[in-house]
Design an enzyme around this catalytic site. Structure first.
Site, PDB file in Angstrom:
ATOM      1  N   MET A  26       4.566  22.218  49.250  1.00  0.00           N
ATOM      2  CA  MET A  26       3.823  23.469  49.397  1.00  0.00           C
ATOM      3  C   MET A  26       2.757  23.256  50.458  1.00  0.00           C
ATOM      4  O   MET A  26       1.891  22.387  50.310  1.00  0.00           O
ATOM      5  CB  MET A  26       3.195  23.884  48.061  1.00  0.00           C
ATOM      6  CG  MET A  26       4.196  24.279  46.986  1.00  0.00           C
ATOM      7  SD  MET A  26       3.416  24.695  45.398  1.00  0.00           S
ATOM      8  CE  MET A  26       3.085  23.046  44.747  1.00  0.00           C
ATOM      9  N   CYS A  61      12.035  29.270  53.063  1.00  0.00           N
ATOM     10  CA  CYS A  61      10.832  30.047  53.333  1.00  0.00           C
ATOM     11  C   CYS A  61      11.141  31.541  53.472  1.00  0.00           C
ATOM     12  O   CYS A  61      11.952  31.927  54.309  1.00  0.00           O
ATOM     13  CB  CYS A  61      10.157  29.551  54.608  1.00  0.00           C
ATOM     14  SG  CYS A  61       8.618  30.403  54.969  1.00  0.00           S
ATOM     15  N   LYS A  83      16.606  22.112  50.512  1.00  0.00           N
ATOM     16  CA  LYS A  83      16.130  23.093  49.544  1.00  0.00           C
ATOM     17  C   LYS A  83      16.393  24.475  50.117  1.00  0.00           C
ATOM     18  O   LYS A  83      16.159  24.721  51.300  1.00  0.00           O
ATOM     19  CB  LYS A  83      14.644  22.905  49.274  1.00  0.00           C
ATOM     20  CG  LYS A  83      14.087  23.804  48.165  1.00  0.00           C
ATOM     21  CD  LYS A  83      12.679  23.341  47.766  1.00  0.00           C
ATOM     22  CE  LYS A  83      12.151  24.170  46.598  1.00  0.00           C
ATOM     23  NZ  LYS A  83      11.635  25.481  47.041  1.00  0.00           N
ATOM     24  N   ASN A  91      15.062  25.011  40.679  1.00  0.00           N
ATOM     25  CA  ASN A  91      13.677  25.366  41.000  1.00  0.00           C
ATOM     26  C   ASN A  91      13.447  26.834  40.661  1.00  0.00           C
ATOM     27  O   ASN A  91      14.317  27.662  40.898  1.00  0.00           O
ATOM     28  CB  ASN A  91      13.415  25.097  42.493  1.00  0.00           C
ATOM     29  CG  ASN A  91      12.030  25.517  42.957  1.00  0.00           C
ATOM     30  OD1 ASN A  91      11.891  26.172  43.978  1.00  0.00           O
ATOM     31  ND2 ASN A  91      11.005  25.148  42.227  1.00  0.00           N
ATOM     32  N   GLY A 123       7.034  23.638  41.512  1.00  0.00           N
ATOM     33  CA  GLY A 123       6.126  24.102  42.548  1.00  0.00           C
ATOM     34  C   GLY A 123       4.888  24.728  41.958  1.00  0.00           C
ATOM     35  O   GLY A 123       3.943  24.042  41.566  1.00  0.00           O
ATOM     36  N   ARG A 124       4.885  26.062  41.844  1.00  0.00           N
ATOM     37  CA  ARG A 124       3.685  26.776  41.411  1.00  0.00           C
ATOM     38  C   ARG A 124       3.215  26.383  40.013  1.00  0.00           C
ATOM     39  O   ARG A 124       2.045  26.538  39.682  1.00  0.00           O
ATOM     40  CB  ARG A 124       3.935  28.287  41.481  1.00  0.00           C
ATOM     41  CG  ARG A 124       4.109  28.823  42.907  1.00  0.00           C
ATOM     42  CD  ARG A 124       4.382  30.316  42.899  1.00  0.00           C
ATOM     43  NE  ARG A 124       5.601  30.635  42.168  1.00  0.00           N
ATOM     44  CZ  ARG A 124       5.802  31.779  41.515  1.00  0.00           C
ATOM     45  NH1 ARG A 124       4.856  32.707  41.498  1.00  0.00           N
ATOM     46  NH2 ARG A 124       6.936  31.996  40.881  1.00  0.00           N
TER      47      ARG A 124
END
Length: 382
Positions: A20, A106, A146, A208, A232-233
């Site tokens: 990130m 992205c 990814k 993910n 991630g988040r």
């Protein structure tokens, strides 16, 4: 416990920190590794291949790894096969990392409008060329990728992209179960992760999306059959989540919820982590004030759910020194227990959006023309 094999690297438990931008720098990776006891895989911020090849000063700092980081993992983002190949060769020949991950996830408009990020896998031949160059130039280093499900529900690409990746020697694939149009809104499609695993059984598939707790990680693996998870988040303001993940997969743990062995820190414990995080940032940047300023974006994530008041939150988010941050934290009711409901979603979410693409991008899924070098922008995503 499942063992995730990334080339020569055994990742146990099978847990990966998602790259990130502006978040997963060396200080944050250090915190996550400390809580995990060094277990798992922790990937750098996204690095643009052009900036790396040109040895941009900021980029060269971003690829700095602490001597305790093993394996060293870099995520690359690029749109030009030749430049991606040069970047992979540079990493291999100069021993800059032990693992290369490629970003095709992205969803940011300023990237997709140039044909980059999650728009790129729609161009199958371009994707194949990039993967081929990366693998060919990486030497003995494993190369992973990814990606997202696709551009939108009418332009799903992940199965084709997965097959191309397997054919071109990619070591493992991580799938974020959302389209570019979804950004981070809605619910991640875990069924897509299961379908990808069935489609490319010869290589590891990592899932993910919507992993907010260790229980979520284990549930994803049970329900999808994936080989590992990418977080991630869910770890924003919660680097101790990686300790939870180790406890969950190993069946051990101390403190917090005794029935599960998960951390549920008091505000005093959270404040100590906040101060250490800010300190590490200042040491890494080489300037205390800049480090504390960079830390400001983490304040809301760390303090989510605690009763500290809106005025104090604003004050914490404008601190400029460690002493100021420490003094403000000391004013809080530090005996507060971990808040009920604080384990949920973190970070910004958004609903469905129209994906901005180059003119005629969807006309031919195999034509490689039209990808602009401007698509290589230093931005987050995945």
């Amino acid at each position: 416990m499942t063992l995730l094999q990334i080339g020569p690297h055994a990742v146990q438990p099978p847990v990966v920190l998602a790259p990130m931008a502006g978040i997963t720098n060396a200080p944050f990776r250090t915190l996550c590794r400390e809580f995990s006891g060094g277990k798992g895989l922790f990937v750098s911020e996204m690095i643009t291949t052009r900036a790396l090849v040109e040895r941009n000063e900021k980029t060269m700092q971003l690829i700095h790894f602490d001597e305790t980081e093993k394996p060293r993992s870099i995520q690359l983002y690029g749109v030009d096969p030749d430049t991606v190949g040069k970047a992979a060769r540079m990493i291999a020949e100069e021993d800059l990392a032990d693992h290369i991950d490629l970003n095709f996830g992205c969803p940011v408009p300023k990237v997709t409008r140039k044909g980059g990020g999650s728009a790129l896998p729609y161009k199958r031949n371009l994707l194949r060329s990039i993967l081929r160059e990366a693998v060919a130039n990486a030497g003995a280093l494993p190369v992973t990728m990814k990606m997202r499900k696709g551009i939108d529900d009418d332009h799903i690409t992940y199965l084709d992209a997965g097959r191309i990746a397997a054919e071109e020697g990619i070591t493992a694939i991580a799938l974020h179960g959302r389209t570019a149009a979804q950004h981070y809104g809605g619910t991640a499609d875990w069924d897509a992760i299961a379908r990808l695993k069935e489609h490319v059984p010869e290589i590891p598939v990592l899932g993910n999306g919507d992993i907010w707790s260790a229980d979520d990680a284990q549930r994803m693996m049970r329900e999808t059959g994936c080989d590992g998870v990418v977080v991630g988040r869910g770890c924003l303001g919660r680097p101790w989540l990686f300790g939870d993940l180790v406890a969950a997969f190993e069946g051990t743990g101390t403190g917090g919820d005794a029935s599960r062995g998960y951390a549920q820190p008091t505000l005093k414990e959270v404040a100590a982590v906040m101060l250490r995080h800010a300190t590490l940032l200042g040491e890494w940047i080489g300037d205390e004030k800049r480090g504390v300023i960079d830390f400001r974006k983490h304040v809301a994530w760390y303090t989510k759910g605690f009763s500290i008041g809106s005025e104090m939150r604003r004050s914490l988010a404008v601190t400029s020194s460690l002493d100021e941050l420490d003094a403000l934290l000391a004013e809080l009711d530090l005996d507060q227990p971990w808040p009920v409901g604080a384990d949920g979603p973190r970070g910004r979410g958004s609903g469905r959006n129209r994906v901005v693409l180059p003119d005629g991008w969807l006309d031919d899924p195999y034509d490689c023309a039209g990808v602009d070098a401007d698509a290589e922008l230093d931005t987050s995503g995945g």
